[in-house]
Design a protein around this motif. Structure first.
Motif, PDB file in Angstrom:
ATOM      1  N   ALA A  74       0.816  -1.217   0.000  1.00 60.22           N
ATOM      2  CA  ALA A  74       0.000   0.000   0.000  1.00 60.22           C
ATOM      3  C   ALA A  74       0.848   1.264   0.000  1.00 60.22           C
ATOM      4  N   VAL A  75       2.077   1.170   0.489  1.00 58.44           N
ATOM      5  CA  VAL A  75       2.941   2.362   0.577  1.00 58.44           C
ATOM      6  C   VAL A  75       3.983   2.389  -0.545  1.00 58.44           C
ATOM      7  N   GLY A  76       3.823   1.516  -1.555  1.00 57.16           N
ATOM      8  CA  GLY A  76       4.713   1.568  -2.710  1.00 57.16           C
ATOM      9  C   GLY A  76       5.734   0.460  -2.791  1.00 57.16           C
ATOM     10  N   ASP A  77       5.774  -0.435  -1.804  1.00 52.94           N
ATOM     11  CA  ASP A  77       6.702  -1.563  -1.877  1.00 52.94           C
ATOM     12  C   ASP A  77       6.082  -2.689  -2.707  1.00 52.94           C
ATOM     13  N   TYR A  78       6.856  -3.773  -2.896  1.00 49.18           N
ATOM     14  CA  TYR A  78       6.434  -4.853  -3.782  1.00 49.18           C
ATOM     15  C   TYR A  78       6.434  -6.187  -3.029  1.00 49.18           C
ATOM     16  N   MET A  79       5.798  -7.186  -3.671  1.00 50.54           N
ATOM     17  CA  MET A  79       5.814  -8.518  -3.070  1.00 50.54           C
ATOM     18  C   MET A  79       5.777  -9.585  -4.158  1.00 50.54           C
ATOM     19  N   ILE A 115       5.226 -13.721  -4.285  1.00 51.31           N
ATOM     20  CA  ILE A 115       4.692 -14.768  -3.410  1.00 51.31           C
ATOM     21  C   ILE A 115       4.967 -16.149  -3.985  1.00 51.31           C
ATOM     22  N   HIS A 116       5.491 -17.033  -3.156  1.00 55.16           N
ATOM     23  CA  HIS A 116       5.532 -18.459  -3.485  1.00 55.16           C
ATOM     24  C   HIS A 116       4.632 -19.177  -2.492  1.00 55.16           C
ATOM     25  N   PHE A 117       3.556 -19.773  -3.031  1.00 55.01           N
ATOM     26  CA  PHE A 117       2.619 -20.532  -2.193  1.00 55.01           C
ATOM     27  C   PHE A 117       2.889 -22.009  -2.441  1.00 55.01           C
ATOM     28  N   ASP A 118       3.208 -22.727  -1.390  1.00 54.02           N
ATOM     29  CA  ASP A 118       3.640 -24.129  -1.466  1.00 54.02           C
ATOM     30  C   ASP A 118       2.712 -24.948  -2.370  1.00 54.02           C
ATOM     31  N   ALA A 119       3.313 -25.686  -3.302  1.00 47.63           N
ATOM     32  CA  ALA A 119       2.531 -26.499  -4.242  1.00 47.63           C
ATOM     33  C   ALA A 119       1.830 -27.669  -3.568  1.00 47.63           C
ATOM     34  N   SER A 120       2.272 -28.049  -2.381  1.00 49.42           N
ATOM     35  CA  SER A 120       1.607 -29.142  -1.669  1.00 49.42           C
ATOM     36  C   SER A 120       0.407 -28.656  -0.855  1.00 49.42           C
ATOM     37  N   ALA A 121       0.198 -27.336  -0.794  1.00 54.55           N
ATOM     38  CA  ALA A 121      -0.931 -26.777  -0.063  1.00 54.55           C
ATOM     39  C   ALA A 121      -2.190 -26.811  -0.932  1.00 54.55           C
ATOM     40  N   ASP A 122      -3.304 -26.451  -0.341  1.00 60.51           N
ATOM     41  CA  ASP A 122      -4.608 -26.494  -0.994  1.00 60.51           C
ATOM     42  C   ASP A 122      -4.626 -25.559  -2.209  1.00 60.51           C
ATOM     43  N   LEU A 123      -4.945 -26.113  -3.399  1.00 62.97           N
ATOM     44  CA  LEU A 123      -4.983 -25.318  -4.619  1.00 62.97           C
ATOM     45  C   LEU A 123      -6.048 -24.224  -4.529  1.00 62.97           C
ATOM     46  N   ALA A 124      -7.141 -24.501  -3.852  1.00 64.96           N
ATOM     47  CA  ALA A 124      -8.211 -23.505  -3.706  1.00 64.96           C
ATOM     48  C   ALA A 124      -7.712 -22.280  -2.947  1.00 64.96           C
ATOM     49  N   HIS A 125      -6.841 -22.501  -1.991  1.00 71.56           N
ATOM     50  CA  HIS A 125      -6.270 -21.383  -1.228  1.00 71.56           C
ATOM     51  C   HIS A 125      -5.397 -20.512  -2.132  1.00 71.56           C
ATOM     52  N   PHE A 126      -4.600 -21.164  -2.973  1.00 76.65           N
ATOM     53  CA  PHE A 126      -3.741 -20.402  -3.888  1.00 76.65           C
ATOM     54  C   PHE A 126      -4.581 -19.614  -4.886  1.00 76.65           C
ATOM     55  N   THR A 127      -5.637 -20.235  -5.371  1.00 77.32           N
ATOM     56  CA  THR A 127      -6.524 -19.557  -6.314  1.00 77.32           C
ATOM     57  C   THR A 127      -7.158 -18.332  -5.669  1.00 77.32           C
ATOM     58  N   ARG A 128      -7.553 -18.454  -4.405  1.00 77.74           N
ATOM     59  CA  ARG A 128      -8.147 -17.323  -3.699  1.00 77.74           C
ATOM     60  C   ARG A 128      -7.147 -16.169  -3.596  1.00 77.74           C
ATOM     61  N   ILE A 129      -5.880 -16.494  -3.303  1.00 80.20           N
ATOM     62  CA  ILE A 129      -4.846 -15.459  -3.186  1.00 80.20           C
ATOM     63  C   ILE A 129      -4.629 -14.772  -4.524  1.00 80.20           C
ATOM     64  N   ARG A 130      -4.503 -15.561  -5.597  1.00 82.37           N
ATOM     65  CA  ARG A 130      -4.264 -14.990  -6.935  1.00 82.37           C
ATOM     66  C   ARG A 130      -5.420 -14.100  -7.365  1.00 82.37           C
ATOM     67  N   ASP A 131      -6.655 -14.570  -7.127  1.00 80.91           N
ATOM     68  CA  ASP A 131      -7.819 -13.792  -7.556  1.00 80.91           C
ATOM     69  C   ASP A 131      -7.908 -12.474  -6.791  1.00 80.91           C
ATOM     70  N   ALA A 132      -7.547 -12.503  -5.487  1.00 85.25           N
ATOM     71  CA  ALA A 132      -7.648 -11.298  -4.661  1.00 85.25           C
ATOM     72  C   ALA A 132      -6.586 -10.271  -5.028  1.00 85.25           C
ATOM     73  N   LEU A 133      -5.435 -10.737  -5.517  1.00 81.11           N
ATOM     74  CA  LEU A 133      -4.309  -9.829  -5.741  1.00 81.11           C
ATOM     75  C   LEU A 133      -3.965  -9.614  -7.215  1.00 81.11           C
ATOM     76  N   LYS A 134      -4.765 -10.190  -8.118  1.00 83.44           N
ATOM     77  CA  LYS A 134      -4.393 -10.150  -9.544  1.00 83.44           C
ATOM     78  C   LYS A 134      -4.369  -8.735 -10.113  1.00 83.44           C
ATOM     79  N   ASN A 135      -5.130  -7.830  -9.532  1.00 79.53           N
ATOM     80  CA  ASN A 135      -5.158  -6.457 -10.041  1.00 79.53           C
ATOM     81  C   ASN A 135      -4.202  -5.524  -9.310  1.00 79.53           C
ATOM     82  N   ASN A 136      -3.392  -6.083  -8.417  1.00 75.72           N
ATOM     83  CA  ASN A 136      -2.412  -5.281  -7.684  1.00 75.72           C
ATOM     84  C   ASN A 136      -1.092  -5.304  -8.463  1.00 75.72           C
TER      85      ASN A 136
END
Length: 525
Positions: A26-31, A33-54
């Motif tokens: 929010a203050v101009g820095d960057y991120m 993200i590596h989301f573990d491939a063994s974790a729930d795919l639905a969780h990763f999809t939720r993260i990507r969808d929430a942040l895709k326009n950032n």
């Protein structure tokens, strides 16, 4: 001005990851993200969808199934780093984070700190010479190949290790690198990151070596940065505040740790409890705040050690045979003055010196610079004095050519009191009970490193009851030991009563004892 690309390795709690990414960008820095491939795919999809326009968020080009101690953790980091380098050409620094980390300073403070310190921040200690590895394997992590995960495939992991050991299949460390070790939570400048990525492409031999080492996330970046960057441009520390218990588990921070975290000389803290919602809210607001002044006292580690140490009563190790089998001498008398206020005990000792001829030594087991005669080296350090306390006291009796000797001790030295009281010699203990004002306790906390000049009054007020109770506990422990010759002087007692105790302790005439007890400045702070 510094712009930070955060490299976030995570595997759970998608909502927290989304909030963390939104706060830090929010203050101009960057991120990245590596989301573990063994974790729930639905969780990763939720993260990507929430942040895709950032536009300040990107994702590792490839997701890796990560396992503790494996090369996969380093590989995942490299994919996230490469994505950040490609996506954020204006990023000046790259900062490793986990999902459990949170900022404990404002972005304004963090940027100014990095602008003022043109260096790479990464713990980097010599692998073989340092004591960074406290227990377990050391050389074995490197000279044998490790293909299996010790936690997930324990039998295969140790079977392959034993097979290599029997067949003598040791391997050489690449000749031109010095293996280093340290925490995986680093902050590196852009040029350093670019050099590391280039090194990975050029030196396939080094990459092959690290792929089959054990726990390479503690050695890979630490080794490469030292290999590529001049020493004067490296600060061998991390900027993430983390502590471990005696059992090797990370200390978790909760809602009531807010003030403590802000006072530490770090930019982030790990790990924050998932339940500490108020702490997360306050730290999240802090990152975007402007003009915040931070009072750095940095007492976190000493305070943690103090508070967790209260439950440890008794000795950890058995007494050495040369201590238990030796004696000071049946005909000798050791007189011990016990007092938490060292300056009070020293005044009493000085008055005893003036009225008697008994040799008296101040806090021999507590102060390194206590004046002592040369005794062949045993007197050099507190560790040696404590380990060989009976031998030290015998030598002091011999040096002063006396059968009566006085020393001072802190009430915390209960193990020493027990040891000397069990000796064949006569041991007398004089406990001096003092009053402790809040001002004195605050000064005591600063002297022993539990607080600093910048520690907030709120933190001190919460700490004072613990310190006061600790002093009461030490006094109670001495009384509970029921020493045979134990007397107590009290600051609140009449001089006549204290004189009686002194006369019995020193075995001197009542008139001389009264001279000491009636000294008007004995208990002054």
């Amino acid at each position: 001005m510094a712009k930070i690309a955060y490299i976030l390795l995570c595997h759970k709690d998608p909502d927290a990851i989304i909030k963390q990414a939104e706060r830090l960008t929010a203050v101009g820095d960057y991120m990245s993200i590596h989301f573990d491939a063994s974790a729930d795919l639905a969780h990763f999809t939720r993260i990507r969808d929430a942040l895709k326009n950032n536009p300040h968020v990107t994702f590792a080009t490839k997701r890796i199934k990560c396992g503790w101690g494996e090369w996969s953790l380093v590989e995942a980091t490299l994919y996230a780093v490469q994505a950040a380098v490609d996506a954020f050409p204006r990023a000046t620094h790259f900062y490793m984070l986990s999902g459990d980390c949170m900022s404990i300073k404002s972005a304004e403070y963090a940027h100014r700190f990095l602008d003022d310190n043109d260096a790479d921040f990464i713990e980097s200690f010599d692998y073989f010479e340092s004591d960074w590895i406290k227990t377990g394997w050391k050389e074995e992590r490197l000279i044998y190949r490790h293909w299996f995960n010790e936690r997930a495939q324990k039998k295969r992991f140790y079977a392959m290790f034993e097979l290599q050991k029997r067949l003598g299949l040791k391997r050489e460390i690449p000749a031109d690198i010095q293996v280093m070790i340290g925490s995986q939570w680093w902050c590196l400048r852009r040029q350093t990151i670019e050099w590391v990525l280039d090194f990975c492409k050029r030196r396939r031999d080094v990459m092959r070596f690290f792929r089959t080492t054990w726990i390479p996330d503690e050695t890979f970046f630490q080794t490469l940065v030292r290999h590529l960057i001049p020493e004067e441009q490296i600060r061998s520390r991390n900027l993430t505040f983390l502590m471990f218990t005696d059992y090797g588990m990370p200390v978790t921070f909760y809602n009531d740790h807010y003030d403590l975290l802000l006072s530490q000389d770090y930019l982030f803290a790990r790990k924050i409890s998932a339940d500490a919602q108020d702490l997360k809210r306050r730290l999240g607001l802090l990152y975007a705040a402007k003009g915040v002044q931070f009072q750095i006292s940095n007492e976190g580690r000493s305070l943690f050690n103090f508070l967790t140490g209260r439950g440890r009563i008794g000795r950890r190790f058995s007494t050495r045979f040369w201590e238990t089998e030796s004696t000071l001498g049946r005909e000798r008398e050791l007189l011990i003055v016990v007092c938490k206020k060292w300056h009070v005990a020293k005044r009493v000792l000085e008055r005893i010196r003036q009225t008697t001829n008994v040799p008296a030594i101040e806090y021999v087991f507590n102060e390194e610079d206590t004046p002592l005669p040369a005794l062949g080296g045993i007197e050099k350090t507190l560790g040696k004095r404590t380990r060989h306390r009976r031998a030290l006291m015998r030598m002091l009796f011999d040096y002063f050519e006396t059968d009566k000797l006085i020393v001072c001790m802190d009430p915390a030295n209960l193990d020493l009191l027990n040891d000397f009281a069990s000796d064949r010699s006569t041991t007398r203990i004089l406990e001096i009970e003092c009053s402790f004002t809040d001002e004195y306790l605050i000064g005591h906390a600063m002297r022993v490193g539990l607080a600093g000049d910048q520690t907030s009054m709120e933190t001190l007020q919460r700490l004072l009851p613990t310190i006061r109770n600790d002093m009461v506990f030490e006094s109670d422990a001495i009384r509970d030991a029921q020493f045979e010759n134990h007397g107590r002087m009290r600051e609140q007692a009449l001089p006549e009563d204290n004189a009686d105790v002194l006369a019995q302790f020193l075995n001197i005439a009542p008139e001389k004892a009264r001279e000491i007890a009636q000294t008007d400045y004995l208990f002054a702070d």
